[in-house]
Motif scaffolding. Structure first.
Motif, PDB file in Angstrom:
ATOM      1  N   LYS A  98       6.255   3.520 -16.302  1.00 59.39           N
ATOM      2  CA  LYS A  98       5.516   4.629 -16.893  1.00 59.39           C
ATOM      3  C   LYS A  98       4.414   5.093 -15.941  1.00 59.39           C
ATOM      4  CE  LYS A  98       7.805   4.092 -20.769  1.00 59.39           C
ATOM      5  NZ  LYS A  98       8.834   5.059 -21.189  1.00 59.39           N
ATOM      6  N   SER A  99       3.781   6.209 -16.308  1.00 62.03           N
ATOM      7  CA  SER A  99       2.617   6.670 -15.542  1.00 62.03           C
ATOM      8  C   SER A  99       1.364   6.259 -16.315  1.00 62.03           C
ATOM      9  CB  SER A  99       2.686   8.180 -15.305  1.00 62.03           C
ATOM     10  OG  SER A  99       2.887   8.877 -16.521  1.00 62.03           O
ATOM     11  N   LYS A 100       0.609   7.193 -16.854  1.00 53.48           N
ATOM     12  CA  LYS A 100      -0.566   6.866 -17.648  1.00 53.48           C
ATOM     13  C   LYS A 100      -0.177   6.802 -19.106  1.00 53.48           C
ATOM     14  CE  LYS A 100      -5.332   8.237 -18.579  1.00 53.48           C
ATOM     15  NZ  LYS A 100      -6.432   9.188 -18.255  1.00 53.48           N
ATOM     16  N   LYS A 159      11.073   7.122  -9.743  1.00 53.00           N
ATOM     17  CA  LYS A 159      10.299   5.890  -9.898  1.00 53.00           C
ATOM     18  C   LYS A 159      11.206   4.658  -9.882  1.00 53.00           C
ATOM     19  CE  LYS A 159       5.876   7.164 -11.646  1.00 53.00           C
ATOM     20  NZ  LYS A 159       4.760   6.840 -12.541  1.00 53.00           N
ATOM     21  N   GLU A 160      12.410   4.809 -10.419  1.00 52.58           N
ATOM     22  CA  GLU A 160      13.351   3.700 -10.386  1.00 52.58           C
ATOM     23  C   GLU A 160      13.690   3.326  -8.946  1.00 52.58           C
ATOM     24  OE1 GLU A 160      17.197   1.969  -9.840  1.00 52.58           O
ATOM     25  OE2 GLU A 160      17.129   4.147  -9.941  1.00 52.58           O
ATOM     26  N   ARG A 161      13.848   4.341  -8.100  1.00 57.24           N
ATOM     27  CA  ARG A 161      14.134   4.077  -6.680  1.00 57.24           C
ATOM     28  C   ARG A 161      12.937   3.400  -6.005  1.00 57.24           C
ATOM     29  NH1 ARG A 161      16.840   9.172  -7.026  1.00 57.24           N
ATOM     30  NH2 ARG A 161      14.990  10.270  -6.252  1.00 57.24           N
ATOM     31  N   LEU A 162      11.734   3.811  -6.392  1.00 56.99           N
ATOM     32  CA  LEU A 162      10.529   3.180  -5.836  1.00 56.99           C
ATOM     33  C   LEU A 162      10.484   1.695  -6.198  1.00 56.99           C
ATOM     34  CD1 LEU A 162       7.544   5.662  -6.343  1.00 56.99           C
ATOM     35  CD2 LEU A 162       8.602   4.964  -4.205  1.00 56.99           C
ATOM     36  N   ASN A 200       1.550   9.280  -5.908  1.00 58.85           N
ATOM     37  CA  ASN A 200       1.920  10.651  -5.557  1.00 58.85           C
ATOM     38  C   ASN A 200       3.067  11.183  -6.403  1.00 58.85           C
ATOM     39  OD1 ASN A 200      -0.038  10.791  -3.570  1.00 58.85           O
ATOM     40  ND2 ASN A 200       1.335  10.136  -1.931  1.00 58.85           N
ATOM     41  N   SER A 201       3.888  10.271  -6.937  1.00 58.18           N
ATOM     42  CA  SER A 201       5.009  10.716  -7.766  1.00 58.18           C
ATOM     43  C   SER A 201       4.516  11.425  -9.017  1.00 58.18           C
ATOM     44  CB  SER A 201       5.903   9.539  -8.153  1.00 58.18           C
ATOM     45  OG  SER A 201       5.236   8.658  -9.035  1.00 58.18           O
ATOM     46  N   ASN A 202       3.342  11.009  -9.520  1.00 58.68           N
ATOM     47  CA  ASN A 202       2.783  11.686 -10.684  1.00 58.68           C
ATOM     48  C   ASN A 202       2.463  13.142 -10.352  1.00 58.68           C
ATOM     49  OD1 ASN A 202       2.880   9.290 -12.141  1.00 58.68           O
ATOM     50  ND2 ASN A 202       0.848   8.674 -11.489  1.00 58.68           N
ATOM     51  N   GLU A 207       0.833  -1.206   0.000  1.00 55.66           N
ATOM     52  CA  GLU A 207       0.000   0.000   0.000  1.00 55.66           C
ATOM     53  C   GLU A 207       0.868   1.256   0.000  1.00 55.66           C
ATOM     54  OE1 GLU A 207      -2.405  -0.590   3.418  1.00 55.66           O
ATOM     55  OE2 GLU A 207      -3.704  -2.094   2.451  1.00 55.66           O
ATOM     56  N   ASN A 208       1.967   1.225   0.736  1.00 60.75           N
ATOM     57  CA  ASN A 208       2.891   2.363   0.755  1.00 60.75           C
ATOM     58  C   ASN A 208       3.501   2.585  -0.623  1.00 60.75           C
ATOM     59  OD1 ASN A 208       2.437   2.843   3.462  1.00 60.75           O
ATOM     60  ND2 ASN A 208       4.243   1.709   4.149  1.00 60.75           N
TER      61      ASN A 208
END
Length: 297
Positions: A114-116, A47-50, A23-25, A15-16
């Motif tokens: 990617k995002s959307k 995002k790579e770190r996520l 939130n990154s978006n 969930e985190n």
């Protein structure tokens, strides 16, 4: 009761991740980026770190997460890859000012984050990953556990580099999309062995492959998976576009698309599929002479 504690811990971690990913978006789609105060490349690094943190929690420690380019002894190089899962113990440290380079022998998987995505950009990302997957040619390889093998990713799914796509949302996520994926592959000359292994769209579902259309070869599939035939039938999906057979040859598998708005469920399904496939892949020892010398001289 004890297992419930573990389950709650896993769910909290996932969930985190979903919360940070979402939130990154918002964090990078603001006027600071437009005004040049935040470099667009920082978005990819964030995002790579996520994803790295996610994989550190969910994958065995032998898979190290990095970003950069993949190369081979023919001096071919991929475009920049968002995520590279590699064998750190066998990976030489090849880094220049323009980025880090990984010999294909030490690479387990390549991923895009990617995002959307519009349908057009989604299909474009699939072709990019397919081209990156071709960086591994057929070659005589020495596995990390000292076994000499003839590596041929075109006929053995477990000798290939796995590819995956993680995104927030994909436009047009329905059964028609499968036909469009197949058409894009055919139009760009992407043979079955080089097609993507698994796709995660947090808000839509997971795309993998249906194992049931290979059940005419049930014994083969069972043996490849190390499962009983009854377990294969229950398994349903797998993260590989084909199986090999000594008698039949390549057995293509049809795409299977799940539809769910439950982001945690989608994330879990993706991680299980990817993990199950990765555990059967091997890394190979990169011969230094192949990379340190210009063979044309």
């Amino acid at each position: 009761m004890k297992f419930k504690v573990i389950e709650d811990l896993v769910n909290t971690k996932l969930e985190n991740f979903v919360s940070e990913y979402r939130n990154s978006n918002k964090l990078f789609e603001n006027k600071d980026v437009q005004n040049g105060l935040l470099h667009p490349g920082e978005y990819g690094m964030y995002k790579e770190r996520l994803i790295s943190k996610l994989f550190e929690f969910t994958l065995p420690k032998k898979y190290t997460c990095g970003t950069g380019f993949v190369t081979n002894c023919k001096r071919e190089i991929t475009t920049q890859c968002d995520i590279i899962l590699f064998d750190a113990q066998n990976a030489p440290f090849l880094e220049l000012e323009g980025g880090r380079f990984f010999p294909q022998e030490v690479v387990y998987a390549i991923g895009e984050v990617k995002s959307k995505l519009s349908k057009k950009d989604f299909l474009k990302a699939l072709i990019k990953l397919a081209q990156a997957k071709k960086i591994r040619p057929s070659f005589p390889g020495l596995t990390s556990d000292g076994v000499v093998v003839n590596v041929n990713p075109e006929i053995d799914q477990y000798q290939s580099i796995a590819t995956f796509l993680i995104c927030d949302e994909i436009s047009g996520w329905d059964e028609k999309l499968i036909n469009e994926i197949n058409e894009a592959h055919e139009k760009n000359g992407i043979d079955v062995p080089y097609r993507i292994n698994v796709i995660l769209s947090l808000k839509n579902g997971v795309l993998s492959y249906d194992i049931h259309n290979a059940l005419v070869h049930l014994e083969l599939v069972s043996r490849e998976l190390g499962k009983e035939p009854s377990q294969v039938i229950e398994c349903g999906t797998i993260a590989t576009p084909f199986f090999k057979s000594a008698t039949v040859g390549i057995i293509p598998l049809e795409c299977e698309m799940s539809n769910s708005t439950d982001e945690i469920r989608n994330l879990k399904e993706f991680l299980v599929l990817l993990n199950n496939f990765l555990q059967d892949l091997k890394s190979y020892y990169p011969e230094p002479g192949q990379y340190l010398y210009n063979r044309d001289r």
